[in-house]
Design a protein around this motif. Structure first.
Motif, PDB file in Angstrom:
ATOM      1  N   GLU A   1       0.873  -1.197   0.001  1.00 39.77           N
ATOM      2  CA  GLU A   1      -0.033   0.100  -0.135  1.00 39.77           C
ATOM      3  C   GLU A   1       0.830   1.351   0.007  1.00 39.77           C
ATOM      4  N   GLY A   2       0.372   2.418  -0.535  1.00 38.91           N
ATOM      5  CA  GLY A   2       1.108   3.387  -0.579  1.00 38.91           C
ATOM      6  C   GLY A   2       0.369   4.914  -0.696  1.00 38.91           C
ATOM      7  N   ILE A   3       1.088   5.809  -0.220  1.00 32.27           N
ATOM      8  CA  ILE A   3       0.243   7.275  -0.238  1.00 32.27           C
ATOM      9  C   ILE A   3       0.665   8.013  -1.628  1.00 32.27           C
ATOM     10  N   VAL A   4      -0.086   8.574  -2.511  1.00 28.98           N
ATOM     11  CA  VAL A   4       0.261   9.189  -3.631  1.00 28.98           C
ATOM     12  C   VAL A   4       0.917  10.619  -3.421  1.00 28.98           C
ATOM     13  N   THR A   5       2.017  10.424  -3.802  1.00 28.50           N
ATOM     14  CA  THR A   5       2.687  11.644  -3.690  1.00 28.50           C
ATOM     15  C   THR A   5       2.758  12.831  -4.945  1.00 28.50           C
ATOM     16  N   ALA A   6       2.498  12.343  -5.891  1.00 29.51           N
ATOM     17  CA  ALA A   6       2.566  12.846  -7.422  1.00 29.51           C
ATOM     18  C   ALA A   6       1.548  12.236  -8.246  1.00 29.51           C
TER      19      ALA A   6
END
Length: 911
Positions: A219-224
């Motif tokens: 899982e990951g947080i969108v940074t761009a």
């Protein structure tokens, strides 16, 4: 639509996301790690950041692209000639010239008209849908609707839809080869990375748009999103990187200006003489038309295109597909080849090259994933696996403690799974060992402990047919060694003393110095009942070490040597580590001297453009580089006068492929983005194919020079014939040639044989010459003198034939026809001399059968022009008697035979 100019990782108020914890990144984007964004906040961000997609620039209209073709200086002067012909009511001349202009414009348009597919190909790589957590619920939405701060979920096979900072990574591996050049999937983690300037390939807690998850979940947080992603940055570089003009285009442009200047100068001289002698203005305009037609080789653009097309077909038969015709010749001018490593110089197949087992080192033969090969000791003896117990045990563990499979696809051996693990499977197969054979002997797996980026190991708890239980493991040598209590040697366990550790570390260092990636194999017997599943690899015994690499292609060393002999440097530009790249460069002959330097992307960041330009002439390797670095390297080479060919296969290579003088993409492993950005595509991904294409490019340029010599000699002859008439005939000169006669010579009687020069074979020394300089004049090597001397000689005998006919009281049409026939015969003699830089006496006239056919066709068509009513009507010719015809043929042979004889006798290179 304007492409945004902001680039990722530009100066920010906050540190880059890979340097911070996932929680801090989430707070920056107002993301709840447990619930994701709210629908309302996502909508607000959507309005602020726009859709998650790449933006294309404005496309060029085909209509305006077609109009661009008429900016050619050659076509401009022809159009002026057509306009003057129409104004003076020479309608046949006007139509003929206009048709020539239109044909040349259409051919050039068709050559250049191709859809700009690069950004479209980038878009095709994007994920269409993505799993996003909104309001605490996982939902699937179109990837275009993703916004910064969204929480995404991934599994094996998914395409990452935006740039993300990982918050969870369970055995997560991502294939980033197209973006970074890494030859293997990258294991990801969630820990912060301290270095804010770390290169893209080493940002192990980040995921990037358009890359593919190959293993695990995360899982990951969108940074761009969109154009702010790393792929978006590449899209921007591609949009702003201009296609440079090829050396041939620059030379043709320069030639055009010379021809136009010469034409205007001659016209000015003639008009000046006419005014001085009181000639009628209409007559002077007619003369100007004739001279403008005579001075310009109308067939040049067409012939260049045809010759390049023929060359591209020859290249395609040798696995080099030219997407741009102009690139065909550029290869012949190339002075430096900037080559990617993985897949181009190497096989793109990980292979065990050396192995250490039980205190003994073995070299491993074979190629790539092919299971044919052997283990060879220092004395050159092949291992008998039945007798080499230590090696057999090491390979059995390597094959069994493994998730990869050796399979056959279309008759070729291939690996399914991680390439490094596959290399171990192939190594075991070379001596007849495999996981399936062990299972057939009832070896059973009791429990598995998968590899992850924290443990850096994989292990299995197994039971043998006799009931014994073992833990078998493989992993990073430093990790294995730190957990080992002993080393297996000569059938027994030896304590891991300081001396023993030093011996093992020396093996690891030796493998590392050879640019081999190392992987250790170990085991532990667990029959004693002491087994902790939470920390299984305790008190293990090291049994062996593998040395693995992606080896060079067998033919590459010879190809690099051939390029060097041709004066072409080969420079490796790769995303791989510097040590690995240098070792490969030394093996294949790219780096052969101590003064040849190796630089990393970090080094380039500390250099100004001027410093980089000072470095590139001696550079052999650039490692760990980014797309911006590749662009800077290519620009620096071009600024120092190099003609640079750049190879690549990934998205990250696309901007440099477009910027280079000739971009060369891989046809098998290359992404569609790279192929669409390149001028040449290698259908076999083989570096040696580039060298073959260089030879073909040089042959093509040689043949184009032969055509230029032939065509311009005819132009000088035509112009000088008219000038002689004006200078020598007084106040009332007669025109020796009509405009349509001149067009006929340029396009038919001379043009067809000249075109056949495109089929000339390569000269014997073609790959021993140094590359031509970027700014070398097309008239270099005495070509200008040869054209002027031969052209003036032909013009003199043509005027003599015209004047002789008038002195015999023949009519003007017959006199013009004699001058016309003399020029045609003279050019047919001259075409055999134009085949070589020596003389026609040193080259067999039968070496080019197509030239003989073209000369025959030219003679036949010329007979139609002279002896048929149609020729009389269109060209204004008159039939000649056999005596006059033979006389013209004899006089026409004199310039070539006499001048070639003088050159042969006295060795005058300029003649």
């Amino acid at each position: 639509m304007t492409v945004p100019t902001e680039t990722p990782n530009a100066t920010r108020a906050t540190p880059p996301p890979w340097t911070r914890t996932a929680e801090t990144v989430g707070a920056t984007h107002q993301t709840d790690i447990d619930h994701g964004l709210t629908t309302a906040l996502a909508a607000k961000k959507q309005a602020e950041h726009g859709p998650n997609k790449l933006v294309e620039g404005d496309a060029v209209s085909p209509f305006f692209l077609f109009l661009e073709q008429f900016k050619s200086p050659l076509l401009i002067i022809l159009m002026i000639g057509a306009a003057i012909s129409f104004y003076t009511q020479h309608y046949v001349d006007a139509v003929a010239i206009a048709v020539i202009v239109l044909i040349n414009a259409v051919i050039s348009f068709l050559q250049e008209y191709r859809a700009a597919q690069s950004l479209a190909a980038l878009k095709d790589m994007a994920a269409p849908m993505a799993m996003v957590k909104r309001d605490g619920t996982w939902i699937e939405i179109p990837a275009v609707d993703i916004v910064p701060g969204d929480l995404l979920r991934f599994k094996a096979g998914d395409i990452i839809a935006a740039d993300v900072r990982f918050t969870d990574a369970a055995r997560l591996a991502v294939d980033e080869a197209a973006l970074t050049g890494e030859s293997e999937p990258v294991d990801k983690h969630t820990l912060p990375i301290e270095d804010a300037n770390i290169v893209l390939a080493d940002r192990l807690n980040m995921g990037f748009m358009s890359t593919k998850v190959t293993n695990g979940t995360g899982e990951g947080i969108v940074t761009a999103t969109g154009m702010q992603t790393e792929v978006g940055h590449i899209a921007h570089l591609m949009a702003t990187a201009e296609d440079p003009k090829t050396p041939l285009q620059l030379r043709i442009e320069k030639l055009s200006k010379v021809l136009i200047g010469a034409a205007l100068a001659v016209v000015a001289v003639v008009i000046g003489i006419g005014i001085f002698q009181g000639m009628d203005m209409t007559e002077m305009l007619n003369t100007a038309i004739s001279l403008s037609v005579a001075a310009i080789p109308e067939g040049l653009p067409t012939v260049v295109t045809i010759v390049l097309t023929l060359g591209s077909q020859r290249m395609a038969s040798n696995n080099a597909l030219a997407r741009k015709l102009s690139s065909v010749e550029t290869l012949g001018t190339t002075s430096v080849i900037c080559s990617d490593k993985t897949g181009t110089l190497t096989q793109n197949q990980m292979q065990v090259m050396r192995a250490w087992a039980g205190g003994k080192t073995w070299d491993v033969t074979g190629e790539g994933f092919d299971p044919n090969g052997a283990f060879v000791d220092a004395q050159g003896n092949e291992a008998d696996i039945r007798k080499e117990f230590d090696l057999r045990q090491m390979l059995n563990i390597s094959a069994y403690c493994n998730d990869a499979d050796l399979v056959t696809v279309d008759g070729r051996a291939s690996v399914q799974g991680n390439p490094t693990e596959g290399a171990l499977v192939v190594a075991a197969a070379k001596v007849g060992l495999s996981r399936d054979r062990l299972r057939e002997r009832n070896v059973q797996t009791l429990e598995s402990f998968p590899f992850d980026s924290t443990r850096k190991m994989m292990s299995l708890h197994v039971q043998t047919p006799s009931g014994e239980k073992f833990l078998v493991a493989k992993g990073a040598p430093d990790v294995i060694l730190n957990r080992a209590k002993g080393v297996w040697m000569n059938g027994a366990v030896h304590p891991l003393t300081d001396a023993m550790r030093a011996e093992v570390e020396a093996v690891i260092d030796d493998f590392g110095s050879r640019a081999l990636r190392t992987l250790a194999v170990a085991y532990r017997q667990t029959d004693d009942g002491i087994f902790d599943p939470t920390d299984p690899e305790q008190d293990i015994v090291l049994i062996g070490i593998h040395g693995i690499m992606d080896p060079p292609r067998p033919e590459v060393r010879d190809a690099v040597s051939d390029a060097t002999s041709a004066g072409i440097r080969t420079v490796m530009i790769t995303g791989d580590h510097a040590k690995t790249a240098q070792a490969i460069a030394e093996q294949i002959g790219i780096k052969t001297r101590d003064d040849q330097t190796v630089h990393t992307g970090a080094d380039l960041d500390q250099m100004s453009d001027e410093q980089l330009e000072a470095v590139v002439p001696n550079a052999a390797v650039f490692a760990r580089v980014t797309p911006e670095h590749k662009l800077r390297i290519v620009s620096a080479m071009q600024n120092t006068g190099e003609v640079a060919a750049m190879t690549g296969d990934g998205v990250n290579d696309a901007p440099a492929l477009r910027k280079a003088d000739i971009g060369v993409a891989m046809g098998i492993t290359g992404t569609s983005v790279a192929k669409d950005s390149a001028a040449l595509v290698l259908l076999d991904d083989n570096f040696s194919t580039i060298v073959k294409a260089v030879k073909e490019g040089r042959r093509i340029y040689d043949n184009l020079l032969k055509f230029v010599r032939q065509a311009l000699t005819a132009n000088v002859a035509e112009v000088s014939t008219i000038l002689f008439a004006f200078i020598l005939m007084g106040a009332d000169p007669l025109m020796p040639l009509t405009p349509l006669m001149i067009l006929w010579v340029n396009l038919v009687s001379d043009g067809i044989p000249a075109l056949a020069l495109g089929f000339e074979k390569a000269e014997g020394d073609i790959m021993q010459r140094k590359p031509r300089a970027r700014d070398e004049d097309i008239f270099a090597g005495g070509l200008k003198q040869r054209i002027l001397i031969r052209g003036l000689a032909v013009g003199a005998v043509s005027y003599w034939a015209f004047q002789e006919a008038l002195s015999l009281n023949l009519d003007l049409e017959t006199a013009q026809t004699m001058a016309f026939v003399t020029i045609m015969f003279a050019q047919l003699w001259h075409v055999f001399d134009a085949r070589t830089t020596t003389t026609l006496f040193r080259k067999s006239p039968f070496g080019n059968p197509k030239l003989l056919m073209a000369v025959g066709l030219s003679l036949a068509l010329s007979a139609v022009a002279v002896f048929t009513p149609l020729g009389h009507f269109v060209l204004g010719t008159a039939s000649l008697t056999p005596q006059l015809l033979l006389g013209c043929a004899f006089v026409a042979a004199l310039p070539t035979l006499v001048l070639s004889g003088l050159k042969e006798i006295f060795g005058w290179s300029w003649l």
